[in-house]
Structures are given as C-alpha cells and as structure tokens.
Write a protein that holds these residues in place. Sequence first.
Motif, PDB file in Angstrom:
ATOM      1  N   VAL A 183       4.354   6.285 -14.524  1.00 56.66           N
ATOM      2  CA  VAL A 183       5.637   6.109 -13.842  1.00 56.66           C
ATOM      3  C   VAL A 183       6.248   4.763 -14.219  1.00 56.66           C
ATOM      4  CG1 VAL A 183       4.869   7.531 -11.908  1.00 56.66           C
ATOM      5  CG2 VAL A 183       4.643   5.035 -11.767  1.00 56.66           C
ATOM      6  N   THR A 184       7.508   4.605 -13.875  1.00 55.48           N
ATOM      7  CA  THR A 184       8.216   3.364 -14.167  1.00 55.48           C
ATOM      8  C   THR A 184       8.490   2.591 -12.885  1.00 55.48           C
ATOM      9  OG1 THR A 184      10.380   4.432 -13.984  1.00 55.48           O
ATOM     10  CG2 THR A 184       9.352   4.384 -16.171  1.00 55.48           C
ATOM     11  N   ILE A 185       8.721   1.296 -13.046  1.00 55.04           N
ATOM     12  CA  ILE A 185       9.135   0.439 -11.935  1.00 55.04           C
ATOM     13  C   ILE A 185      10.435  -0.236 -12.338  1.00 55.04           C
ATOM     14  CG2 ILE A 185       8.610  -1.592 -10.540  1.00 55.04           C
ATOM     15  CD1 ILE A 185       5.655  -0.997 -10.913  1.00 55.04           C
ATOM     16  N   GLN A 186      11.460  -0.067 -11.504  1.00 52.54           N
ATOM     17  CA  GLN A 186      12.743  -0.721 -11.751  1.00 52.54           C
ATOM     18  C   GLN A 186      12.937  -1.831 -10.719  1.00 52.54           C
ATOM     19  OE1 GLN A 186      16.151   1.967 -12.170  1.00 52.54           O
ATOM     20  NE2 GLN A 186      14.729   3.664 -12.484  1.00 52.54           N
TER      21      GLN A 186
ATOM     22  N   GLU B  40       0.821  -1.209   0.000  1.00 52.91           N
ATOM     23  CA  GLU B  40       0.000   0.000   0.000  1.00 52.91           C
ATOM     24  C   GLU B  40       0.856   1.261   0.000  1.00 52.91           C
ATOM     25  OE1 GLU B  40      -3.189   0.471  -0.432  1.00 52.91           O
ATOM     26  OE2 GLU B  40      -3.480  -1.700  -0.679  1.00 52.91           O
ATOM     27  N   VAL B  41       1.996   1.208   0.681  1.00 48.03           N
ATOM     28  CA  VAL B  41       2.912   2.349   0.684  1.00 48.03           C
ATOM     29  C   VAL B  41       3.441   2.605  -0.727  1.00 48.03           C
ATOM     30  CG1 VAL B  41       5.139   3.201   1.520  1.00 48.03           C
ATOM     31  CG2 VAL B  41       3.574   2.053   3.091  1.00 48.03           C
ATOM     32  N   ILE B  42       3.791   1.530  -1.421  1.00 51.32           N
ATOM     33  CA  ILE B  42       4.297   1.681  -2.789  1.00 51.32           C
ATOM     34  C   ILE B  42       3.177   2.144  -3.721  1.00 51.32           C
ATOM     35  CG2 ILE B  42       5.337   0.474  -4.746  1.00 51.32           C
ATOM     36  CD1 ILE B  42       6.787  -1.300  -2.743  1.00 51.32           C
TER      37      ILE B  42
ATOM     38  N   VAL C 137       0.694  -7.827 -12.175  1.00 51.07           N
ATOM     39  CA  VAL C 137      -0.208  -7.076 -13.050  1.00 51.07           C
ATOM     40  C   VAL C 137      -0.752  -5.826 -12.370  1.00 51.07           C
ATOM     41  CG1 VAL C 137      -2.394  -7.169 -14.309  1.00 51.07           C
ATOM     42  CG2 VAL C 137      -0.864  -9.148 -14.345  1.00 51.07           C
ATOM     43  N   GLN C 138      -1.060  -5.934 -11.086  1.00 55.81           N
ATOM     44  CA  GLN C 138      -1.608  -4.789 -10.361  1.00 55.81           C
ATOM     45  C   GLN C 138      -0.623  -3.628 -10.328  1.00 55.81           C
ATOM     46  OE1 GLN C 138      -2.730  -5.655  -6.312  1.00 55.81           O
ATOM     47  NE2 GLN C 138      -4.062  -3.866  -6.151  1.00 55.81           N
ATOM     48  N   PHE C 139       0.643  -3.926 -10.044  1.00 53.79           N
ATOM     49  CA  PHE C 139       1.662  -2.879 -10.022  1.00 53.79           C
ATOM     50  C   PHE C 139       1.890  -2.317 -11.429  1.00 53.79           C
ATOM     51  CE2 PHE C 139       2.879  -4.642  -5.871  1.00 53.79           C
ATOM     52  CZ  PHE C 139       3.152  -3.473  -5.173  1.00 53.79           C
ATOM     53  N   LYS C 140       1.966  -3.202 -12.412  1.00 50.94           N
ATOM     54  CA  LYS C 140       2.212  -2.751 -13.778  1.00 50.94           C
ATOM     55  C   LYS C 140       1.101  -1.836 -14.274  1.00 50.94           C
ATOM     56  CE  LYS C 140       3.764  -5.281 -17.059  1.00 50.94           C
ATOM     57  NZ  LYS C 140       3.962  -6.371 -18.037  1.00 50.94           N
TER      58      LYS C 140
ATOM     59  N   PRO D 252      13.663  -9.240  -4.091  1.00 51.96           N
ATOM     60  CA  PRO D 252      13.607 -10.292  -5.107  1.00 51.96           C
ATOM     61  C   PRO D 252      12.187 -10.621  -5.559  1.00 51.96           C
ATOM     62  CG  PRO D 252      14.043 -11.248  -2.968  1.00 51.96           C
ATOM     63  CD  PRO D 252      14.063  -9.768  -2.777  1.00 51.96           C
ATOM     64  N   GLU D 253      11.186  -9.904  -5.018  1.00 50.83           N
ATOM     65  CA  GLU D 253       9.822  -9.962  -5.537  1.00 50.83           C
ATOM     66  C   GLU D 253       9.724  -8.886  -6.619  1.00 50.83           C
ATOM     67  OE1 GLU D 253       5.150  -9.394  -4.171  1.00 50.83           O
ATOM     68  OE2 GLU D 253       6.760  -8.997  -2.744  1.00 50.83           O
ATOM     69  N   PHE D 254       9.638  -9.295  -7.878  1.00 50.02           N
ATOM     70  CA  PHE D 254       9.725  -8.351  -8.985  1.00 50.02           C
ATOM     71  C   PHE D 254       8.357  -7.752  -9.283  1.00 50.02           C
ATOM     72  CE2 PHE D 254      13.070 -11.643 -10.064  1.00 50.02           C
ATOM     73  CZ  PHE D 254      14.059 -10.959  -9.373  1.00 50.02           C
ATOM     74  N   LEU D 255       8.249  -6.446  -9.064  1.00 46.61           N
ATOM     75  CA  LEU D 255       6.960  -5.780  -9.180  1.00 46.61           C
ATOM     76  C   LEU D 255       6.469  -5.695 -10.617  1.00 46.61           C
ATOM     77  CD1 LEU D 255       7.428  -2.897  -6.579  1.00 46.61           C
ATOM     78  CD2 LEU D 255       6.677  -5.265  -6.230  1.00 46.61           C
ATOM     79  N   ASN D 256       7.391  -5.708 -11.560  1.00 48.48           N
ATOM     80  CA  ASN D 256       6.978  -5.675 -12.968  1.00 48.48           C
ATOM     81  C   ASN D 256       6.295  -6.973 -13.396  1.00 48.48           C
ATOM     82  OD1 ASN D 256       7.655  -3.129 -14.360  1.00 48.48           O
ATOM     83  ND2 ASN D 256       9.724  -3.548 -13.603  1.00 48.48           N
TER      84      ASN D 256
END
Length: 359
Positions: free
Chosen positions: A129-132, A94-96, A118-121, A111-115
């Motif tokens: 915005v981008t996610i690295q 929720e913070v992110i 689907v929800q984050f993407k 090591p949990e890749f947000l990309n």
Amino acid sequence: MKATALVYCENEFGNIDGKIANGLIRKSEVYKIVGVIDSSKTGKDAGEYLDGIKNGVPIFESVESALKELKSMPQYFIYGIAPLVSFLSNQQKEVIFSAIKRGMNIVNGMPEFLNDNVQFKDMALKNGVTIQDIRKPPERKNLHNFTGRIQDIKVPIVTIMGTDCAVGKRTSALLLVEALRDQGVHAVFITTGQTGLLQGSKYGIAIDVLTSGFATGEVENAILNACEEENPDIIIVEGQGALSHPAFTSSSAILRGAMPDAIIIQHPPRRKSYCDYPKIPMLSLENEIEMIEVFSNSKVIAITINHENMNDIEVDNTIKRYESTYHLPTTDVLKHGCGKLINTLTKTFPKLNRESILV
C-alpha cells in the motif's frame, strides 16, 4: 470514478478537530466516502448528523465493524482529525497499522509525516500500500519566493478570512465558488490547507507547514498558476486561522501573497475564546475587521456566519443585527445559500455582472 475511502475521526466527527472529516463528508472530488469511524456516534448517518441531511454515509464504531458491514474493502483510509497536537498517539498509530495490514492505502493530513517513519514505510511496503502525507511540502528547490507578479492579475481576488480557526472559511469558499459557477461565472478556488487538497483542489498548498520565507510566495504562485491555466473571472482564496490569533501566522502570509481586492469574513457569534485556547478571548468581530483592513489595505465586503450552538431564530436575528451594525451583507451560507454574496460581488466587481447572473 472516485476512489472509495474510510475516514477515521474518533470522538471528533462534527467537532472543531474533526474538520477534515467534516469537509470530506460535505464535498470531495477525489474520494467516495463509504464510512466514518467515530464510536461516539455509531449508527448515525454522517450527513444527517453534520448538516441535518442524510447522505447514506454510515458512522461505524471501529475499523473492524466498518469492514464487516461494507460490501468491499475501501481503497483508502483517511486520518480525518486535525488536532492542535501535531503527533499521533500510540493508539492512533495502531489504528493506522491495522488499516495498512488490511490493504488500505493511507492518507495522512497530520504534520507528522508517516513516510519519514521507518516502521510505517516498511509496513506499507510489506502490505503493498501507499502512504500519502498531504501536508508534506515540496522540496526546497521547488518552493517559490514572492515575486510581486500578483499585482499584474486583473481578475478579482477575494479571500475568505475568519475570526478564529475552524470556523468554516473553506466551506463558505467552496459553496461560493459552486454558486458562482452555477451562475455562469468561471470561479477558481485556491486552497491553503490539507482539507482542501483532500477534497480535490487543483491549486494551492498547505501553508502552515512552510517556512515563513516561502509561505507568501506559494500563495502567490498558486494564484498565478490558476490564472495562467484557467483564465478565470474571479479567484476565491481560502483563509487560515485568524489574523488576530496568536498561535497561527498563516493568515498574514495569505493576505500578503494574495493581495486581495476584497475580503469576506467568517465568524462564529457564540464562540468567545480562540479554538483550543479557552483562556484567550477572541477579538471582537469589529476589531478583527479593522485589523484585516489595515493589514491588507483591502475592504471587508460581507460577513458569513458559523451557526455553531445557534438555532435558526438566533441565526436570523444575528444576521439582521450584523447588517444593521456593520452595514455589510450577512448570511449563513449553509442555511441561506450564497445569493447575498453573489449580489455583493457583482456590485463590487461590475464585470462579473453578466446576463446569466441573477442580481
């Protein structure tokens, strides 16, 4: 110019699991850190809390309070915690999400890749915005097997190993590289973890997310690339974990891939059990040195101290005791600098002993 960034480190800044945030506060060639989120240390100066030296980076209670006080929206929101648990809690997610909605690009060291979520993407796309995912490894076709070409490298390769994880190996390595450069030596740093990548290291990869078949090859490849592109005088390789630590295998891959000519070992004298494993006693410094030297067929040439839970008198007494016991130069680089290490390196590798180096 460096990109502005807000670092999330709730309840962990200055602690072992806050090592990403700690590292970014000490050094970053990529980001200008404008604040740290940690409600347990609200109102403190991050530099003063971490190292006793003010740096003007405030610690905020929350994202909301940070944005109220900052003059402009930070460009990046960095997740600055490195816990043993590899997945975000719902509260942390929720913070992110909150940072994404406010228009900050996300930098994730977990090591949990947000990309891959689907929800984050979708949320990132919606908010522009981008996610690295810093630790996400290259595609398999772009990974490197070990070749043995590391044996052809003529410049000294030195690894900074440790007796546990989160003991300051990267910090000592970076300070040593900086000190060598100040003395006219072209030193190159090879990172093997996410914090080094976030700090701007040009060479290296997060080793712990690689399959074992490629970890050694990626360490070797990073060193080969650095030699080809930089023509350095010396290469300093960041260690991970500890060779004796039962939970981590990165150390063995780093020693195999780097085939170091010498080793510096970092040790926290007050720590009795392995990080995150309070029921498993740490191997003694003497036995860790022996294990490293047998495994690597290389010599430990110096000891660096992590002064957690120690005062200055205890640090100085420990340095004297270790030098008497182990007959190795010993220092705390955060308190006493890297002079002893540079002297040791120039004696071990005489070609480094130029007129510009003070020995």
